[in-house]
Write an enzyme that holds these catalytic residues in place. Structure first.
Site: not given
Ligand code: DX5
Ligand code: ZN
Length: 225
Positions: A12, A37, A39, A41, A70, A72, A141, A146-147, A149, A179-181
């Site tokens: 990402s 990827h 993102d 937003m 992706h 959002m 998800m 949104g973010f 990390g 996706d996420g963490g």
């Molecule tokens: C969050 C994004 C993710 C994010 C993943 O809304 O959709 O793609 O960038 O970042 P990490 O892998 O750091 O959680």
């Molecule tokens: Zn994403």
């Protein structure tokens, strides 16, 4: 017998250093990440604003990876053509952000683009089930969108298993993306639940030993599965 599927890593770029985005993308490609990827937003569906078709176009130019976009974004219908023209290979809609999700899926398919549908961690799979035959990908998800990390939410794994088993019945070629963490400590839980496409931001772009080492650490876990 269940078909063996490849594990795909989709870095990402939200976590990348944008002062040298092209170089960072090349590093991910050289390290073997098959997808990229992006993102998108809108500051409405999620509280953050990121990038649009201009960045997708730059990614397409910088790499031959599959460009995985992706969205959002609330009601992104008027933007779909621009993303496809910019080079998106896969467009994923957020199920909670689109009133007529079937029309959205149709619109993307008609443009010859692959289509995915994303579910927030708290969204049940019920609304998704009738759509499964039409999808190339389901994005689960594992953080609130949104973010980058944030910490991985293992409570989504049960839903993932259920969706994978229904996909095996009605659309076995469709992929599940998470996706996420995702990082070296969490990727195996996702794999074990049936995930095939792993999005990672911080685990790759913020790895202390660099992007290549970040991808290698994930790949090593997957190879030992
Ligand atoms: C969050 C994004 C993710 C994010 C993943 O809304 O959709 O793609 O960038 O970042 P990490 O892998 O750091 O959680
Ligand atoms: Zn994403």
């Amino acid at each position: 017998m269940k078909k063996e599927k490849r594990c795909i890593i989709s870095p990402s770029i939200l976590s990348a250093d944008f002062t040298c985005l092209g170089d960072q993308i090349s590093e991910t490609e050289q390290a073997g990440a098959e997808w990229l990827h992006v993102d998108v937003m809108d500051g409405h569906f999620v509280p953050n604003i990121t990038m649009g078709p201009v960045v997708v176009k730059a990614c397409k130019k910088a790499s031959s990876q599959l460009i995985d976009v992706h969205l959002m974004v609330t009601e992104p219908g008027h933007l779909i053509e621009d993303f496809v023209s910019a080079g998106a290979d896969l467009l994923t809609l957020s199920i909670e952000a689109v009133e007529d999700i079937e029309a959205g899926i149709q619109q993307i398919k008609e443009l010859g683009c692959k289509v995915g549908v994303a579910l927030k961690p708290g969204t049940s799979a019920d609304m998704l089930m009738p759509l499964l035959p039409w999808l190339d990908l389901v994005l689960i998800m594992s953080v609130e969108p949104g973010f980058s990390g944030q910490s991985f939410m293992p409570e989504v794994l049960e839903k993932t298993r259920m969706i994978r088993s229904e996909l095996d019945r009605v659309n076995p070629d469709a992929l599940i993306q998470m996706d996420g963490g995702i990082g070296a400590e969490t990727i195996m839980q996702a794999r074990d639940a049936g995930v095939e496409v792993f999005v990672a931001g911080n685990a790759i772009f913020k790895h202390p030993d660099g992007i290549g080492a970040g991808i290698e650490a994930l790949r090593e876990k997957l190879d030992n599965f």
